[in-house]
Design an enzyme around this catalytic site. Structure first.
Site: not given
Ligand code: NAD
Length: 259
Positions: A142, A155, A158
């Protein structure tokens, strides 16, 4: 992209958000995709139904906070497909609270999914990849791994550690022809970000002051970076983190207007 078609590709959290965007790209490129979710069976069903029109995809449910479930997930993929070529560690969670108030169990929860699960899945996959003669792993980090925002201590920590994990394992596994890299997204409009906006913790106008491109990214734009790093086009790259963030990590002062 060279070296993606036909590859057995496991994408954690691939049933929605950024993971779904990544899954779509790999399905379109001709990979055999397995997307995982934890409890959201309905979303898993819908994603598979939608993306199976484009190619080969199935879902697998596993709680990644459970170490045993992670090993089983990798074993089951190899049992079914005979190998695992590409692993995308994407599933992540966010809990927002001031560090002084952060509950210990929440700290463990965030680190458990965002860091420990990445490490456990990577090494479980690497055991097979080593025997196969190689493989490729991409971890979703991230912008918060380097740009620290308040009320996200677990976060931020991590994700900073994910960058360390990628470098560490890249150095250890290069000799086995296993590459591991990271993609650090900026703000992408997904459920995770929407929840922050709804809770009043993410202020969109404020964020745009520090994002040179002045917009949220799309999951497809993250998927492009992931696909490149996983592919043979990046055959010489390991241990690196590619910031895909609209310039956020390069911005100095917040800018309201051109001067
Ligand atoms: N959305 C953003 O702007 C952004 C920015 C930087 C990084 N990220 C990273 O991108 C990745 C995806 O994020 P997103 O925005 O699509 O989030 P989201 O909440 O839409 O999706 C998260 C996914 O993780 C899965 N998950 C969560 N806890 C779990 C568990 N205990 N066991 C199994 N699966 C689990 C969920 O089922 C879901 O499919 C993450 O690592 C997040 O930190 C997102």
């Amino acid at each position: 992209m060279r070296g993606i078609a036909g590859k057995v590709t496991l994408i954690t959290g691939g049933i929605r958000g950024i993971g779904k965007g990544i899954a779509r790209r790999f399905v379109e490129e001709g990979a055999q995709v397995i997307v995982t979710g934890s409890k959201d069976v309905e979303n898993a069903r819908k994603t598979v139904e939608e993306l199976s029109k484009l190619g080969k995809i199935e879902s697998y449910m596993a709680d990644l906070s459970d170490a045993g479930a992670i090993d089983k997930m990798i074993d089951d993929v190899v049992k079914k497909y005979g190998r695992i070529d590409i692993l995308i560690n994407n599933a992540g969670i966010q809990i927002r609270e001031w560090a002084t108030e952060f509950k210990v169990e929440d700290f463990d929860k965030v680190l458990g999914v965002n860091l420990r699960a990445y490490y456990l899945a990577a090494r479980a996959a690497a055991r097979y990849m080593k025997k196969q003669g190689g493989g490729s792993i991409v971890c979703i980090s991230s912008g918060n791994s380097e740009r620290y925002t308040t009320r996200r201590s677990a976060y931020n920590i991590s994700k900073a550690a994910v960058n360390g994990l990628v470098g560490t394992l890249g150095v250890e596994w290069g000799r086995f022809n296993i590459r591991i890299n990271g993609v650090a997204p900026g703000y992408v409009m997904t459920d995770m970000v929407q929840k922050g906006i709804d809770e009043g913790i993410i202020d969109v106008d404020n964020i745009m002051l520090v994002i040179p491109m002045k917009r949220f990214l799309q999951p497809e734009e993250i998927a492009s970076s992931v696909c490149f790093l996983a592919s043979d086009e990046a055959s010489g790259i390991t241990g690196q983190v590619l910031f895909t963030d609209g310039g956020w990590s390069r911005a100095g002062l917040p800018e309201q207007r051109d001067i």
